[in-house]
Design a protein around this motif. Structure first.
Motif, PDB file in Angstrom:
ATOM      1  N   ALA A  34      60.810 -14.327   2.857  1.00  0.00           N
ATOM      2  CA  ALA A  34      62.250 -14.386   3.127  1.00  0.00           C
ATOM      3  C   ALA A  34      62.517 -15.122   4.434  1.00  0.00           C
ATOM      4  CB  ALA A  34      62.818 -12.969   3.193  1.00  0.00           C
ATOM      5  N   PRO A  35      63.343 -16.175   4.422  1.00  0.00           N
ATOM      6  CA  PRO A  35      63.502 -17.006   5.610  1.00  0.00           C
ATOM      7  C   PRO A  35      64.115 -16.278   6.787  1.00  0.00           C
ATOM      8  CG  PRO A  35      65.105 -17.600   3.909  1.00  0.00           C
ATOM      9  CD  PRO A  35      64.115 -16.675   3.274  1.00  0.00           C
ATOM     10  N   GLN A  36      64.941 -15.239   6.550  1.00  0.00           N
ATOM     11  CA  GLN A  36      65.572 -14.560   7.675  1.00  0.00           C
ATOM     12  C   GLN A  36      64.548 -13.874   8.561  1.00  0.00           C
ATOM     13  OE1 GLN A  36      66.037 -13.774   4.509  1.00  0.00           O
ATOM     14  NE2 GLN A  36      66.105 -11.575   4.127  1.00  0.00           N
ATOM     15  N   GLN A  37      63.351 -13.572   8.034  1.00  0.00           N
ATOM     16  CA  GLN A  37      62.346 -12.916   8.851  1.00  0.00           C
ATOM     17  C   GLN A  37      61.710 -13.886   9.852  1.00  0.00           C
ATOM     18  OE1 GLN A  37      61.798  -9.826   9.083  1.00  0.00           O
ATOM     19  NE2 GLN A  37      62.996  -9.101   7.351  1.00  0.00           N
ATOM     20  N   SER A  38      61.866 -15.195   9.652  1.00  0.00           N
ATOM     21  CA  SER A  38      61.257 -16.172  10.538  1.00  0.00           C
ATOM     22  C   SER A  38      62.162 -16.546  11.699  1.00  0.00           C
ATOM     23  CB  SER A  38      60.904 -17.438   9.737  1.00  0.00           C
ATOM     24  OG  SER A  38      59.931 -17.135   8.765  1.00  0.00           O
ATOM     25  N   SER A  39      63.405 -16.111  11.672  1.00  0.00           N
ATOM     26  CA  SER A  39      64.338 -16.411  12.748  1.00  0.00           C
ATOM     27  C   SER A  39      65.141 -15.151  13.023  1.00  0.00           C
ATOM     28  CB  SER A  39      65.258 -17.565  12.337  1.00  0.00           C
ATOM     29  OG  SER A  39      66.185 -17.829  13.366  1.00  0.00           O
ATOM     30  N   HIS A  40      64.783 -14.463  14.093  1.00  0.00           N
ATOM     31  CA  HIS A  40      65.377 -13.166  14.378  1.00  0.00           C
ATOM     32  C   HIS A  40      66.101 -13.237  15.715  1.00  0.00           C
ATOM     33  CE1 HIS A  40      65.765  -8.855  15.013  1.00  0.00           C
ATOM     34  NE2 HIS A  40      65.411  -8.678  13.764  1.00  0.00           N
ATOM     35  N   PRO A  41      67.309 -12.691  15.827  1.00  0.00           N
ATOM     36  CA  PRO A  41      68.069 -12.829  17.074  1.00  0.00           C
ATOM     37  C   PRO A  41      67.428 -12.133  18.261  1.00  0.00           C
ATOM     38  CG  PRO A  41      69.161 -11.302  15.558  1.00  0.00           C
ATOM     39  CD  PRO A  41      68.072 -11.974  14.786  1.00  0.00           C
ATOM     40  N   ARG A  42      66.506 -11.201  18.044  1.00  0.00           N
ATOM     41  CA  ARG A  42      65.938 -10.460  19.164  1.00  0.00           C
ATOM     42  C   ARG A  42      64.527 -10.903  19.540  1.00  0.00           C
ATOM     43  NH1 ARG A  42      67.250  -4.421  17.322  1.00  0.00           N
ATOM     44  NH2 ARG A  42      67.020  -5.435  15.309  1.00  0.00           N
ATOM     45  N   TRP A  66      57.287 -10.505  10.201  1.00  0.00           N
ATOM     46  CA  TRP A  66      57.651  -9.260   9.525  1.00  0.00           C
ATOM     47  C   TRP A  66      57.295  -8.048  10.378  1.00  0.00           C
ATOM     48  CZ3 TRP A  66      60.362  -7.932   5.241  1.00  0.00           C
ATOM     49  CH2 TRP A  66      60.771  -8.977   4.413  1.00  0.00           C
ATOM     50  N   VAL A  67      56.133  -8.098  11.011  1.00  0.00           N
ATOM     51  CA  VAL A  67      55.716  -6.984  11.877  1.00  0.00           C
ATOM     52  C   VAL A  67      56.690  -6.835  13.038  1.00  0.00           C
ATOM     53  CG1 VAL A  67      53.913  -6.134  13.419  1.00  0.00           C
ATOM     54  CG2 VAL A  67      53.286  -7.227  11.253  1.00  0.00           C
ATOM     55  N   ALA A  68      57.005  -7.939  13.711  1.00  0.00           N
ATOM     56  CA  ALA A  68      57.899  -7.882  14.868  1.00  0.00           C
ATOM     57  C   ALA A  68      59.277  -7.382  14.472  1.00  0.00           C
ATOM     58  CB  ALA A  68      58.001  -9.263  15.522  1.00  0.00           C
ATOM     59  N   ALA A  69      59.815  -7.890  13.361  1.00  0.00           N
ATOM     60  CA  ALA A  69      61.139  -7.460  12.925  1.00  0.00           C
ATOM     61  C   ALA A  69      61.152  -5.970  12.610  1.00  0.00           C
ATOM     62  CB  ALA A  69      61.570  -8.266  11.700  1.00  0.00           C
ATOM     63  N   ILE A  72      60.511  -3.850  16.074  1.00  0.00           N
ATOM     64  CA  ILE A  72      61.661  -3.961  16.970  1.00  0.00           C
ATOM     65  C   ILE A  72      62.858  -3.201  16.411  1.00  0.00           C
ATOM     66  CG2 ILE A  72      63.379  -5.604  17.833  1.00  0.00           C
ATOM     67  CD1 ILE A  72      61.054  -7.541  18.349  1.00  0.00           C
ATOM     68  N   ALA A  73      63.050  -3.258  15.095  1.00  0.00           N
ATOM     69  CA  ALA A  73      64.131  -2.483  14.478  1.00  0.00           C
ATOM     70  C   ALA A  73      63.863  -0.991  14.591  1.00  0.00           C
ATOM     71  CB  ALA A  73      64.295  -2.884  13.012  1.00  0.00           C
ATOM     72  N   THR A  74      62.603  -0.588  14.420  1.00  0.00           N
ATOM     73  CA  THR A  74      62.235   0.825  14.538  1.00  0.00           C
ATOM     74  C   THR A  74      62.521   1.348  15.938  1.00  0.00           C
ATOM     75  OG1 THR A  74      60.511   0.642  12.844  1.00  0.00           O
ATOM     76  CG2 THR A  74      60.319   2.463  14.398  1.00  0.00           C
ATOM     77  N   VAL A  75      62.171   0.550  16.941  1.00  0.00           N
ATOM     78  CA  VAL A  75      62.385   0.948  18.327  1.00  0.00           C
ATOM     79  C   VAL A  75      63.866   0.893  18.697  1.00  0.00           C
ATOM     80  CG1 VAL A  75      61.910   0.215  20.716  1.00  0.00           C
ATOM     81  CG2 VAL A  75      60.056   0.332  19.045  1.00  0.00           C
ATOM     82  N   GLY A  76      64.632   0.085  17.966  1.00  0.00           N
ATOM     83  CA  GLY A  76      66.050  -0.031  18.262  1.00  0.00           C
ATOM     84  C   GLY A  76      66.316  -0.841  19.511  1.00  0.00           C
ATOM     85  N   LEU A  77      65.496  -1.875  19.736  1.00  0.00           N
ATOM     86  CA  LEU A  77      65.622  -2.678  20.948  1.00  0.00           C
ATOM     87  C   LEU A  77      66.964  -3.390  20.971  1.00  0.00           C
ATOM     88  CD1 LEU A  77      64.117  -3.757  23.481  1.00  0.00           C
ATOM     89  CD2 LEU A  77      63.396  -5.693  22.057  1.00  0.00           C
TER      90      LEU A  77
END
Length: 320
Positions: A34-42, A66-69, A72-77
């Motif tokens: 999925a392309p959105q996983q390759s460009s993440h705002p955070r 995918w790991v970073a997304a 980072i979402a889990t941590v709620g950064l």
């Protein structure tokens, strides 16, 4: 999902067979991710060219995005600036450097190679957890040969990052079982989960019950303080922390407040916990409280109650 209490009885040979069979699956990171996983705002992640064991930097990037997304979402950064990371293949040990890249990015070394994607997930989750928990806020000593950081309480961060690796393997594994990132990854969620279970079944991780953790920590805290890389002991703490995080994923939010005070890395563990508690907003103090519960008695007093009753948090020295 297999509970941690069941992991102790998980059949060792069955786990190895599962991993051996899954390694034969023709799973590759393909262009259908999925392309959105390759460009993440955070975060912005780049993978350097080099010896990745026959796979391309683009394939490695697709997995690590995918790991970073996910983590980072889990941590709620909630960062105002984008987290910048460059990943490099190295043969020593996985690590994130204290030195930054020319553009100020974090430099992460991984030893995973080829299409053993579960190893990339495991290693990168650990190093990213160091970044998210402010590993580079510790006091540094710079000499002609290397940069050293105060590490008196680093053992806890190492245990926390081991927890992040296992949590991410199981979390992504469960997600990919239901919704793989592309058809090329169908079935690979089982591989991530099997690798986590293979690690978790190691006997030393379950040798100490919750009820005996206070005594275990009392006996081992000096060794942990002296050397942060005693993996067999860090992994005992990590296995118990994993139970907390999987039951209460919101506890992850507290790790971004760890290591806020530079000097605390060389202070007592009680002072380390006190600084962490003080840095956390009231809604994010639960993980500190649960850590005290796990490693020492007296955790029935919450952070708010400690302030109201003027009980000094440093009195935990008599509790842990």
């Amino acid at each position: 999902m297999i509970s941690l209490r069941c992991c102790a009885t998980f059949n060792h040979f069955a786990a190895l067979i599962i991993i051996a069979v899954l390694l034969l699956l023709p799973v590759h990171a393909g262009a259908n991710v999925a392309p959105q996983q390759s460009s993440h705002p955070r975060f912005h992640l780049e993978v350097a060219p080099g010896d990745w064991g026959g796979v391309s930097p683009l394939q490695v990037k697709q997995v690590l995005d995918w790991v970073a997304a996910d983590l980072i979402a889990t941590v709620g950064l909630q960062e105002t600036e984008t987290l910048q990371l460059t990943i490099l293949p190295r043969n020593n040990v996985p690590r994130v450097l204290y030195e930054r890249g020319v553009n100020g990015q974090y430099l992460v070394h991984l030893t995973a190679r080829g299409d053993r994607w579960y190893q990339y997930v495991y290693q990168f989750s650990h190093e990213l957890c160091h970044v998210l928990s402010n590993y580079d806020h510790r006091e540094l000593t710079n000499n002609a040969y290397n940069i050293r950081a105060a590490d008196g309480n680093q053992w806890f961060e190492e245990a926390l990052c081991e927890t992040a690796s296992l949590y991410t393997l199981r979390h992504l594994g469960a997600q990919w079982q239901q919704q793989p990132p592309s058809r090329n990854w169908a079935g690979y969620g089982r591989m991530l989960e099997a690798y986590a279970e293979h690690i978790l079944q190691q006997p030393h991780r379950h040798a100490i019950s919750d009820a005996n953790m206070h005594e275990w920590f009392s006996e081992n805290r000096q060794a942990l303080t002296d050397s942060p890389y005693l993996r067999d002991r860090n992994e005992v703490v990590a296995t118990h922390l994993l139970q907390l995080f999987e039951s209460n994923p919101e506890l992850w939010h507290a790790i971004v407040y760890l290591n806020q005070k530079k000097t605390v890395a060389s202070e007592s563990f009680e002072q380390y916990l006190q600084a962490w508690l003080e840095a956390c907003p009231g809604t994010e103090q639960a993980l500190v409280e649960r850590t005290i519960e796990l490693l020492g008695p007296g955790a029935g007093i919450t952070g708010k109650e400690r302030r109201e009753s003027q009980v000094p948090f440093s009195s935990l020295a008599a509790m842990l």
